[in-house]
Motif scaffolding. Structure first.
Motif, PDB file in Angstrom:
ATOM      1  N   MET A   1       0.848  -1.193   0.000  1.00  0.00           N
ATOM      2  CA  MET A   1       0.000   0.000   0.000  1.00  0.00           C
ATOM      3  C   MET A   1       0.883   1.242   0.000  1.00  0.00           C
ATOM      4  N   SER A   2       0.550   2.215  -0.824  1.00  0.00           N
ATOM      5  CA  SER A   2       1.358   3.417  -0.872  1.00  0.00           C
ATOM      6  C   SER A   2       1.112   4.274   0.344  1.00  0.00           C
ATOM      7  N   HIS A   3       2.149   4.973   0.764  1.00  0.00           N
ATOM      8  CA  HIS A   3       2.030   5.838   1.925  1.00  0.00           C
ATOM      9  C   HIS A   3       1.425   7.160   1.500  1.00  0.00           C
ATOM     10  N   SER A   4       0.695   7.801   2.441  1.00  0.00           N
ATOM     11  CA  SER A   4       0.148   9.130   2.181  1.00  0.00           C
ATOM     12  C   SER A   4       1.306  10.102   2.095  1.00  0.00           C
ATOM     13  N   GLY A   5       1.468  10.756   0.981  1.00  0.00           N
ATOM     14  CA  GLY A   5       2.558  11.675   0.816  1.00  0.00           C
ATOM     15  C   GLY A   5       2.215  12.714  -0.216  1.00  0.00           C
ATOM     16  N   SER A   6       3.237  13.327  -0.807  1.00  0.00           N
ATOM     17  CA  SER A   6       3.008  14.419  -1.728  1.00  0.00           C
ATOM     18  C   SER A   6       2.218  14.026  -2.964  1.00  0.00           C
ATOM     19  N   PRO A   7       2.401  12.793  -3.585  1.00  0.00           N
ATOM     20  CA  PRO A   7       1.598  12.462  -4.759  1.00  0.00           C
ATOM     21  C   PRO A   7       0.108  12.481  -4.461  1.00  0.00           C
ATOM     22  N   VAL A   8      -0.301  11.858  -3.341  1.00  0.00           N
ATOM     23  CA  VAL A   8      -1.725  11.849  -2.993  1.00  0.00           C
ATOM     24  C   VAL A   8      -2.203  13.261  -2.718  1.00  0.00           C
ATOM     25  N   ARG A   9      -1.377  14.024  -2.027  1.00  0.00           N
ATOM     26  CA  ARG A   9      -1.760  15.394  -1.687  1.00  0.00           C
ATOM     27  C   ARG A   9      -1.906  16.234  -2.947  1.00  0.00           C
ATOM     28  N   ASP A  10      -0.976  16.095  -3.923  1.00  0.00           N
ATOM     29  CA  ASP A  10      -1.049  16.867  -5.151  1.00  0.00           C
ATOM     30  C   ASP A  10      -2.316  16.540  -5.927  1.00  0.00           C
ATOM     31  N   GLN A  11      -2.674  15.229  -5.982  1.00  0.00           N
ATOM     32  CA  GLN A  11      -3.882  14.841  -6.690  1.00  0.00           C
ATOM     33  C   GLN A  11      -5.108  15.410  -5.993  1.00  0.00           C
ATOM     34  N   THR A  12      -5.112  15.391  -4.657  1.00  0.00           N
ATOM     35  CA  THR A  12      -6.246  15.935  -3.910  1.00  0.00           C
ATOM     36  C   THR A  12      -6.392  17.422  -4.153  1.00  0.00           C
ATOM     37  N   LEU A  13      -5.272  18.149  -4.168  1.00  0.00           N
ATOM     38  CA  LEU A  13      -5.321  19.577  -4.403  1.00  0.00           C
ATOM     39  C   LEU A  13      -5.834  19.891  -5.796  1.00  0.00           C
ATOM     40  N   ASP A 159     -10.572   7.213  -9.976  1.00  0.00           N
ATOM     41  CA  ASP A 159      -9.816   8.373  -9.527  1.00  0.00           C
ATOM     42  C   ASP A 159      -9.928   8.554  -8.014  1.00  0.00           C
ATOM     43  N   LEU A 160     -11.115   8.272  -7.461  1.00  0.00           N
ATOM     44  CA  LEU A 160     -11.310   8.372  -6.017  1.00  0.00           C
ATOM     45  C   LEU A 160     -10.400   7.401  -5.265  1.00  0.00           C
ATOM     46  N   LEU A 161     -10.360   6.151  -5.727  1.00  0.00           N
ATOM     47  CA  LEU A 161      -9.506   5.171  -5.062  1.00  0.00           C
ATOM     48  C   LEU A 161      -8.038   5.574  -5.159  1.00  0.00           C
ATOM     49  N   ARG A 162      -7.659   6.107  -6.293  1.00  0.00           N
ATOM     50  CA  ARG A 162      -6.263   6.529  -6.473  1.00  0.00           C
ATOM     51  C   ARG A 162      -5.932   7.666  -5.508  1.00  0.00           C
ATOM     52  N   ARG A 163      -6.824   8.656  -5.396  1.00  0.00           N
ATOM     53  CA  ARG A 163      -6.575   9.792  -4.498  1.00  0.00           C
ATOM     54  C   ARG A 163      -6.587   9.372  -3.035  1.00  0.00           C
ATOM     55  N   CYS A 164      -7.261   8.275  -2.748  1.00  0.00           N
ATOM     56  CA  CYS A 164      -7.272   7.765  -1.373  1.00  0.00           C
ATOM     57  C   CYS A 164      -6.096   6.834  -1.099  1.00  0.00           C
ATOM     58  N   GLY A 165      -5.169   6.721  -2.050  1.00  0.00           N
ATOM     59  CA  GLY A 165      -3.939   5.983  -1.808  1.00  0.00           C
ATOM     60  C   GLY A 165      -4.018   4.496  -2.053  1.00  0.00           C
ATOM     61  N   ILE A 166      -5.012   4.032  -2.817  1.00  0.00           N
ATOM     62  CA  ILE A 166      -5.126   2.598  -3.125  1.00  0.00           C
ATOM     63  C   ILE A 166      -4.384   2.317  -4.425  1.00  0.00           C
ATOM     64  N   PRO A 167      -3.369   1.459  -4.412  1.00  0.00           N
ATOM     65  CA  PRO A 167      -2.604   1.168  -5.626  1.00  0.00           C
ATOM     66  C   PRO A 167      -3.417   0.346  -6.616  1.00  0.00           C
ATOM     67  N   ASP A 168      -3.112   0.526  -7.903  1.00  0.00           N
ATOM     68  CA  ASP A 168      -3.784  -0.203  -8.985  1.00  0.00           C
ATOM     69  C   ASP A 168      -5.306  -0.135  -8.823  1.00  0.00           C
TER      70      ASP A 168
END
Length: 358
Positions: A1-13, A159-168
């Motif tokens: 599982m990917s960690h919450s970090g800048s990629p998730v934050r950038d997508q959320t923004l 897109d929602l799952l991706r922004r919530c940090g779920i891989p694939d």
């Protein structure tokens, strides 16, 4: 599982930029004197929630903390209109943008739930339908409240799952809840709750079943969503660590009532109610001397007195005195930032004389 970090934050923004600005000074939800009574056989009744009042603004996280059985979850279920109508009496107000949720009909509440008010439940395994793929459970919310095709809804769900940090996320949409880890199931629940970008999110013990690492990731995700989308959040938990890391304002519940409310920093720096003080003293500390025992709260949550007659916490309180059991108690202002406490002999005040101790 990917960690919450800048990629998730950038997508959320990026996604958040399409949302209209919110007025962070507006009171989004105001609960006034909420009471819930469950009728039992032979005329007996249980008052699970007793005159609870609190409010939350956009972009604010308000915590409701207490032991199991204190009335936290019943409060949230009453606000969401999820309690059974049979043998249940609900009084008070829960005003959301000027509308009392407690007086709305089933269809009106159904239109609000998911679209403007959403909830993340405690156990993802029992909250998700085990025989329906994750994708269908996410797209159902989108098609129910938005004028959107199934194909577009599926793309939005991915897109929602991706922004919530779920891989694939494309593959996860086709999988069933039992094929996901506990952390991914919780993230899927959060994705479902956020599908329509609700203004108010109620989280009922969302990290209870998760290990420490996944818990930190989920809390970081929730913090980002509040900051970026201006979502108002009510966080229900028994974990003071979650409160310390996430909440702006804290309400401490005991036996169905709020016994202390204060800004987070004020509460942890100057706990006034003896119950809050006991909760903090029972937490292990890294700076404590080695071998020092914890100080548990004596008794159990069942050892209570009716609030109409006394302080309900009196049977478990080491500082209880005769004047603690002489009538109803109200929240009294004390300290800074709207700090209030329901206690006759609060912490940082002199103990009652020995001759009136119980």
């Amino acid at each position: 599982m990917s960690h919450s970090g800048s990629p998730v934050r950038d997508q959320t923004l990026t996604k958040a930029s399409t949302r209209q600005p919110v007025n962070r000074n507006e009171v989004l939800l105001e609960v006034k004197d909420l009471s819930v009574i469950f009728q039992q056989r032979h005329g007996r009744a249980t008052r699970a929630v007793d005159k609870v009042s609190f409010s939350v603004k956009p972009g604010e996280v308000v915590g409701i903390v207490g032991e199991s059985g204190s009335g936290k979850s019943v409060t949230s279920m009453a606000v969401m209109g999820l309690l059974p109508s049979r043998a249940t009496q609900i009084a008070g107000e829960a005003n959301y943008r000027g509308r009392n949720l407690l007086t709305l009909g089933a269809k009106e509440m159904s239109d609000l739930r998911g679209r403007e008010i959403a909830m993340v439940f405690q156990d993802p395994m029992s909250s998700l339908n085990p025989v329906i793929p994750i994708g269908l459970q996410v797209t159902e919310v989108l098609t129910r409240h938005n004028d959107i095709s199934r194909a577009d809804a599926r793309g939005e769900a991915e897109d929602l799952l991706r922004r919530c940090g779920i891989p694939d996320p494309g593959r996860r949409l086709r999988e069933y809840p039992h094929q996901l880890s506990g952390g991914m199931r919780q993230r899927a629940l959060i994705a479902i709750a956020l599908a329509c970008k609700p203004a108010l999110l109620i989280c009922d013990e969302p990290t209870t079943a998760l290990d420490v690492t996944i818990q930190a990731q989920v809390l970081e995700l929730l913090k980002e969503l509040v900051n970026d989308l201006g979502t108002a959040m009510v966080m229900i938990t028994h974990d003071l660590g979650v409160v310390a890391g996430l909440c702006d304002f804290v309400n401490v519940m005991y036996a169905g009532r709020i016994v202390e409310s204060a800004p987070r920093r004020e509460l942890f720096a100057h706990p006034r109610h003896r119950y809050t003080e006991g909760l903090l003293q029972s937490i292990p500390r890294l700076d404590a001397p080695r071998g020092e025992p914890l100080t548990p709260i004596p008794g159990t949550p069942r050892d209570v007195i009716a609030w109409s007659k006394a302080c309900a916490f009196a049977p478990r309180c080491r500082h209880a005195a005769d004047d603690c059991v002489v009538g109803d108690l109200n929240l009294m202002p004390m300290g800074r930032g709207g700090h209030q406490v329901r206690c006759v002999h609060p912490a940082d005040a002199p103990d009652p004389p020995q001759e009136i101790r119980r």
